[in-house]
Design a protein around this motif. Structure first.
Motif, PDB file in Angstrom:
ATOM      1  N   MET A 275       0.831  -1.210   0.000  1.00  0.00           N
ATOM      2  CA  MET A 275       0.000   0.000   0.000  1.00  0.00           C
ATOM      3  C   MET A 275       0.866   1.262   0.000  1.00  0.00           C
ATOM      4  SD  MET A 275      -2.999  -1.188   2.654  1.00  0.00           S
ATOM      5  CE  MET A 275      -3.791   0.419   2.679  1.00  0.00           C
ATOM      6  N   LYS A 276       1.992   1.170   0.661  1.00  0.00           N
ATOM      7  CA  LYS A 276       2.848   2.345   0.769  1.00  0.00           C
ATOM      8  C   LYS A 276       3.617   2.613  -0.514  1.00  0.00           C
ATOM      9  CE  LYS A 276       6.608   4.269   3.602  1.00  0.00           C
ATOM     10  NZ  LYS A 276       7.487   4.037   4.780  1.00  0.00           N
ATOM     11  N   TYR A 277       4.138   1.560  -1.144  1.00  0.00           N
ATOM     12  CA  TYR A 277       5.049   1.755  -2.263  1.00  0.00           C
ATOM     13  C   TYR A 277       4.436   1.453  -3.635  1.00  0.00           C
ATOM     14  CZ  TYR A 277       8.688   2.112   1.275  1.00  0.00           C
ATOM     15  OH  TYR A 277       9.444   2.517   2.360  1.00  0.00           O
ATOM     16  N   VAL A 278       3.324   0.732  -3.682  1.00  0.00           N
ATOM     17  CA  VAL A 278       2.707   0.407  -4.969  1.00  0.00           C
ATOM     18  C   VAL A 278       1.361   1.095  -5.131  1.00  0.00           C
ATOM     19  CG1 VAL A 278       1.901  -1.458  -6.482  1.00  0.00           C
ATOM     20  CG2 VAL A 278       3.881  -1.821  -5.011  1.00  0.00           C
ATOM     21  N   GLY A 279       0.500   0.956  -4.118  1.00  0.00           N
ATOM     22  CA  GLY A 279      -0.816   1.575  -4.192  1.00  0.00           C
ATOM     23  C   GLY A 279      -1.880   0.637  -3.671  1.00  0.00           C
ATOM     24  N   SER A 280      -2.955   1.225  -3.133  1.00  0.00           N
ATOM     25  CA  SER A 280      -4.017   0.403  -2.561  1.00  0.00           C
ATOM     26  C   SER A 280      -4.747  -0.413  -3.623  1.00  0.00           C
ATOM     27  CB  SER A 280      -5.017   1.279  -1.806  1.00  0.00           C
ATOM     28  OG  SER A 280      -5.607   2.212  -2.676  1.00  0.00           O
ATOM     29  N   TRP A 281      -4.743   0.081  -4.895  1.00  0.00           N
ATOM     30  CA  TRP A 281      -5.419  -0.662  -5.959  1.00  0.00           C
ATOM     31  C   TRP A 281      -4.803  -2.053  -6.148  1.00  0.00           C
ATOM     32  CZ3 TRP A 281      -2.693  -2.519 -10.068  1.00  0.00           C
ATOM     33  CH2 TRP A 281      -1.421  -1.966 -10.301  1.00  0.00           C
ATOM     34  N   VAL A 307      -7.144  -2.801   9.835  1.00  0.00           N
ATOM     35  CA  VAL A 307      -8.387  -2.129   9.452  1.00  0.00           C
ATOM     36  C   VAL A 307      -8.843  -1.158  10.537  1.00  0.00           C
ATOM     37  CG1 VAL A 307     -10.832  -2.504   8.964  1.00  0.00           C
ATOM     38  CG2 VAL A 307      -9.116  -4.004   7.951  1.00  0.00           C
ATOM     39  N   ALA A 308      -8.800  -1.605  11.784  1.00  0.00           N
ATOM     40  CA  ALA A 308      -9.215  -0.736  12.893  1.00  0.00           C
ATOM     41  C   ALA A 308      -8.348   0.516  12.971  1.00  0.00           C
ATOM     42  CB  ALA A 308      -9.144  -1.512  14.207  1.00  0.00           C
ATOM     43  N   ALA A 309      -7.040   0.343  12.766  1.00  0.00           N
ATOM     44  CA  ALA A 309      -6.138   1.499  12.814  1.00  0.00           C
ATOM     45  C   ALA A 309      -6.429   2.465  11.671  1.00  0.00           C
ATOM     46  CB  ALA A 309      -4.694   1.017  12.753  1.00  0.00           C
ATOM     47  N   LEU A 310      -6.719   1.949  10.476  1.00  0.00           N
ATOM     48  CA  LEU A 310      -7.008   2.794   9.315  1.00  0.00           C
ATOM     49  C   LEU A 310      -8.296   3.590   9.517  1.00  0.00           C
ATOM     50  CD1 LEU A 310      -6.094   0.307   6.438  1.00  0.00           C
ATOM     51  CD2 LEU A 310      -4.912   2.448   6.983  1.00  0.00           C
ATOM     52  N   ILE A 311      -9.335   2.932  10.012  1.00  0.00           N
ATOM     53  CA  ILE A 311     -10.611   3.623  10.227  1.00  0.00           C
ATOM     54  C   ILE A 311     -10.477   4.657  11.344  1.00  0.00           C
ATOM     55  CG2 ILE A 311     -13.000   3.305  10.996  1.00  0.00           C
ATOM     56  CD1 ILE A 311     -13.050   0.668   9.496  1.00  0.00           C
ATOM     57  N   ALA A 312      -9.710   4.318  12.367  1.00  0.00           N
ATOM     58  CA  ALA A 312      -9.517   5.265  13.470  1.00  0.00           C
ATOM     59  C   ALA A 312      -8.766   6.518  13.024  1.00  0.00           C
ATOM     60  CB  ALA A 312      -8.754   4.581  14.600  1.00  0.00           C
ATOM     61  N   SER A 313      -7.791   6.350  12.142  1.00  0.00           N
ATOM     62  CA  SER A 313      -6.977   7.497  11.727  1.00  0.00           C
ATOM     63  C   SER A 313      -7.569   8.251  10.536  1.00  0.00           C
ATOM     64  CB  SER A 313      -5.559   7.034  11.371  1.00  0.00           C
ATOM     65  OG  SER A 313      -5.594   6.100  10.292  1.00  0.00           O
ATOM     66  N   ASP A 314      -8.135   7.522   9.553  1.00  0.00           N
ATOM     67  CA  ASP A 314      -8.608   8.167   8.326  1.00  0.00           C
ATOM     68  C   ASP A 314     -10.125   8.199   8.197  1.00  0.00           C
ATOM     69  OD1 ASP A 314      -5.891   8.330   7.666  1.00  0.00           O
ATOM     70  OD2 ASP A 314      -5.942   6.427   6.570  1.00  0.00           O
ATOM     71  N   GLY A 315     -10.815   7.425   9.014  1.00  0.00           N
ATOM     72  CA  GLY A 315     -12.269   7.372   8.910  1.00  0.00           C
ATOM     73  C   GLY A 315     -12.761   6.342   7.908  1.00  0.00           C
ATOM     74  N   TYR A 316     -11.864   5.638   7.271  1.00  0.00           N
ATOM     75  CA  TYR A 316     -12.255   4.606   6.307  1.00  0.00           C
ATOM     76  C   TYR A 316     -11.077   3.651   6.088  1.00  0.00           C
ATOM     77  CZ  TYR A 316      -9.510   7.480   3.100  1.00  0.00           C
ATOM     78  OH  TYR A 316      -8.499   8.205   2.516  1.00  0.00           O
ATOM     79  N   ASP A 317     -11.434   2.497   5.520  1.00  0.00           N
ATOM     80  CA  ASP A 317     -10.429   1.503   5.137  1.00  0.00           C
ATOM     81  C   ASP A 317     -10.345   1.509   3.616  1.00  0.00           C
ATOM     82  OD1 ASP A 317      -8.926  -0.778   4.562  1.00  0.00           O
ATOM     83  OD2 ASP A 317     -10.616  -2.134   4.910  1.00  0.00           O
ATOM     84  N   PRO A 318      -9.181   1.824   3.050  1.00  0.00           N
ATOM     85  CA  PRO A 318      -9.076   1.932   1.599  1.00  0.00           C
ATOM     86  C   PRO A 318      -8.886   0.604   0.867  1.00  0.00           C
ATOM     87  CG  PRO A 318      -6.972   2.447   2.591  1.00  0.00           C
ATOM     88  CD  PRO A 318      -7.919   2.155   3.726  1.00  0.00           C
ATOM     89  N   ALA A 319      -8.823  -0.503   1.584  1.00  0.00           N
ATOM     90  CA  ALA A 319      -8.471  -1.739   0.872  1.00  0.00           C
ATOM     91  C   ALA A 319      -9.103  -3.010   1.412  1.00  0.00           C
ATOM     92  CB  ALA A 319      -6.948  -1.902   0.865  1.00  0.00           C
ATOM     93  N   PHE A 320      -8.921  -3.328   2.681  1.00  0.00           N
ATOM     94  CA  PHE A 320      -9.107  -4.697   3.137  1.00  0.00           C
ATOM     95  C   PHE A 320     -10.565  -5.152   3.248  1.00  0.00           C
ATOM     96  CE2 PHE A 320      -4.842  -3.590   4.667  1.00  0.00           C
ATOM     97  CZ  PHE A 320      -4.126  -4.611   4.081  1.00  0.00           C
ATOM     98  N   ILE A 321     -11.422  -4.355   3.897  1.00  0.00           N
ATOM     99  CA  ILE A 321     -12.813  -4.775   4.051  1.00  0.00           C
ATOM    100  C   ILE A 321     -13.488  -4.881   2.687  1.00  0.00           C
ATOM    101  CG2 ILE A 321     -15.067  -4.139   4.985  1.00  0.00           C
ATOM    102  CD1 ILE A 321     -13.140  -5.250   7.044  1.00  0.00           C
ATOM    103  N   SER A 322     -13.209  -3.914   1.811  1.00  0.00           N
ATOM    104  CA  SER A 322     -13.772  -3.977   0.459  1.00  0.00           C
ATOM    105  C   SER A 322     -13.289  -5.231  -0.254  1.00  0.00           C
ATOM    106  CB  SER A 322     -13.358  -2.741  -0.343  1.00  0.00           C
ATOM    107  OG  SER A 322     -13.722  -1.553   0.321  1.00  0.00           O
ATOM    108  N   SER A 323     -12.008  -5.511  -0.135  1.00  0.00           N
ATOM    109  CA  SER A 323     -11.449  -6.692  -0.790  1.00  0.00           C
ATOM    110  C   SER A 323     -12.053  -7.974  -0.239  1.00  0.00           C
ATOM    111  CB  SER A 323      -9.932  -6.721  -0.602  1.00  0.00           C
ATOM    112  OG  SER A 323      -9.333  -5.579  -1.166  1.00  0.00           O
TER     113      SER A 323
END
Length: 622
Positions: A275-281, A307-323
């Protein structure tokens, strides 16, 4: 040693160890080369309950045991302290594929526990529907009670796995369950700061996983063998269970638990770097394609902290739950593809059942009940899930809460972000349709457990009386000739029915054909016998002649090899029967159903002249 008492009697009655020059075995009997046959007490051997008959001819001294003779032989040569020198065991044994062997163990261990897993999957679907319609509130006691049944099945999955895998792996089912219950107990499961022998243990949640317990039970099987060897028989009952647990529990906590833990940690770090070096896609595409493997490894819950850390910091999960949702729907699509593809009613029922639970977000019934066994659905999900994940990643789909499956889609609305919802719905449709098409095109080969339509032996009706009918399967003749009943065969191993029911055919041609459609499972090096497993599970032994093993393959030509898929009526061997008779051997071709006990009855036809592809037996199903 299961047959130690039997082998002790045999050794004693053939004249003792010092009288045994060599011993081999074939399909039914032990063949001794004795230094002095006069020392053998034939009548006493015949009186042993586990001995069918004794044959004393010019070539060898034969003790007929039955189809489990290989197990008796293995223990016998160990007790005799001689080399396993048989040249009559099944030939051309394929080299073991370690990956296939592991998947086979997982599949065989999962099959017995499908009932509670499928129950939990369907219950989850039902609870999702009735909660959304408002019939029962998720906060009500009724909902929580039934939901406890659903969650308990997966929470206690290690116990179910321990119970089902223990015998397969050579461990005591009760000790295996005790081990699983121990690692799930409150003092161990998910507890931080534990140490064992001053060795710090990582905080590990064993619930909802099965890899650690499967490894532990595998290890327990080896420990069991070791302990039974070193503990005297008089102390086995008291010391063996204790020593097994004292060795296995620490190994589980120190080795197998951390192995699963670090596997999960590695997965998290891998996706974080991507996610950091390639992209969430790319992460969404990869995770959507690979989630069934991750679930199978028991590592599905390791993304939750991320996922919990992402939602807590950004308000959403950009990858895992959707996947996860996209992958779940792809699993459902793959199962629908196989539902539409198969003509096998039993498999159609299974595929239809797990399709619904997967769409609603519970994929364990499909993954453990179908994917691990049949393999190819993994490819279908990788195709469909990968395409859906790629679309969701490129369009920036976000999950605003931790909810997945079909009824988790409202989580994608967020604060009125309906475009995000429609993009997610599109990704889900892509994954579902893509996986369904891929599964339909890929199909499942007959050797993986589902026969092709062409290879299915079509049942027919056999009228039992004026009021009842039984569904039967037909077994065909293997050669043109005169059919006789098994009781007329001049060999006690066959005529007694000890090996199973069947018929004999005295041939008038030299070519032998397969009696069923299926797979060649055994080819003896002496070419006088072949084992075939039919597409419907019928296990057939085709034995050519009486005592023809002594010809060591002379006058025999086998046209197939172990592992070949064959059709009923396909030639499998050529035999020069005139030369076999001239050599002094009887030539009936014997067809035995070796898994006779699995059926209600097996009814041979009356004595008459028969031809290849003509039915000679009807197997009455239970």
């Amino acid at each position: 040693m299961q047959y130690q008492a039997l082998n002790n009697k045999i050794i004693e009655l053939v004249g003792g160890k010092e009288n045994i020059q060599a011993v081999v075995h074939c399909m039914t009997r032990l063949r001794f080369t004795l230094k002095d046959r006069e020392k053998a007490d034939t009548e006493a051997l015949k009186s042993i309950d586990d001995v069918i008959d004794v044959v004393n001819n010019n070539v060898s001294y034969q003790i007929i045991i039955g189809t489990h003779v290989a197990d008796v032989y293995d223990e016998l040569v160990t007790m005799l302290g001689i080399k396993n020198n048989t040249d009559e065991i099944v030939a051309d044994k394929p080299k073991k594929n370690i990956v296939k062997s592991i998947l086979d163990v997982v599949s065989e261990s999962m099959t017995p526990i499908l009932e509670p897993i499928i129950c939990a999957g369907l219950l989850a679907a039902l609870l999702s529907i009735i909660s959304l319609t408002g019939i029962i509130s998720v906060d009500s006691s009724t909902y929580k009670i039934f939901d406890a049944l659903r969650t308990a099945v997966f929470y206690f999955l290690p116990i179910l796995m321990a119970m089902s895998s223990a015998k397969r792996l050579g461990a005591s089912p009760y000790l295996a369950v005790a081990l699983a219950a121990t690692i799930l107990s409150a003092p161990i499961n998910g507890v931080a700061g534990l140490t064992l022998f001053a060795i710090p243990l990582p905080q590990i949640t064993y619930a909802n996983s099965f890899i650690p317990i499967l490894l532990a039970v595998w290890f327990m099987g080896y420990v069991t063998k070791f302990v039974k060897k070193i503990v005297p028989n008089t102390l086995q009952y008291f010391l063996t269970p204790l020593l097994i647990m004292l060795i296995t529990l620490p190994a589980t906590l120190i080795v197998f638990g951390p192995l699963g833990y670090y596997l999960g940690e590695g997965i998290i770090q891998f996706f974080n770097l991507l996610m950091k070096y390639v992209g969430s896609w790319f992460v969404m595409m990869l995770y959507s394609a690979l989630q069934p493997f991750i679930v199978m490894l028991g590592a599905g819950n390791f993304i939750m902290p991320v996922v919990a850390a992402l939602i807590a910091s950004d308000g959403y999960d950009p990858a895992f739950i959707s996947s996860a949702t996209i992958s779940d729907i792809a699993v459902g699509g793959a199962m629908l593809g196989y539902f539409l593809k198969t003509r096998n009613s039993k498999q159609k029922q299974l595929f239809g059942t797990v399709t619904l639970s997967a769409i609603l977000g519970v994929t364990e019934p499909a993954i453990y009940g179908v994917f691990v066994k049949f393999r190819r659905p993994f490819i279908a999900v990788m195709i469909g899930g990968g395409l859906g994940g790629l679309f969701a990643g490129l369009t920036g789909v976000k999950a605003y809460s931790i909810a997945w499956g079909l009824f988790g889609l409202p989580a994608y609305i967020g604060k009125g972000d309906f475009m995000n919802l429609w993009l997610m719905v599109t990704a889900v449709i892509i994954s579902f349709v893509g996986a369904a098409i891929a599964a339909y095109v890929l199909g499942i080969p007959a050797e993986d457990g589902i026969p092709s339509q062409e290879s299915v032996i079509k049942p027919k009706k056999l009228q039992a009386d004026s009021e009842s009918h039984y569904t039967t399967l037909s077994v065909d003749s293997v050669v043109d000739g005169k059919l006789v009943q098994l009781s007329e065969i001049n060999d006690a191993a066959f005529s007694s029915g000890a090996m199973g029911k069947g018929v004999g055919i005295y041939p008038n041609v030299n070519q032998i054909a397969s009696p069923v459609t299926g797979t060649i499972t055994a080819v003896f090096p002496t070419k006088h016998a072949l084992g075939i497993t039919g597409s419907d599970g019928v296990e057939v032994l085709v034995h050519i002649g009486i005592d023809t093993v002594e010809l060591e393959g002379q006058y025999f030509e086998v046209l197939v090899k172990q592992g070949d898929t064959i059709e009923s009526g396909q030639p499998i061997a050529n035999v020069d029967f005139e030369k076999v008779k001239a050599a002094g051997y009887e030539i009936p071709v014997i067809i035995i159903i070796t898994n006779t006990n699995e059926y209600l009855d097996i009814i041979p036809i009356a004595d008459k002249d028969v031809k290849v592809n003509e039915s000679v037996m009807n197997i009455i199903l239970r």
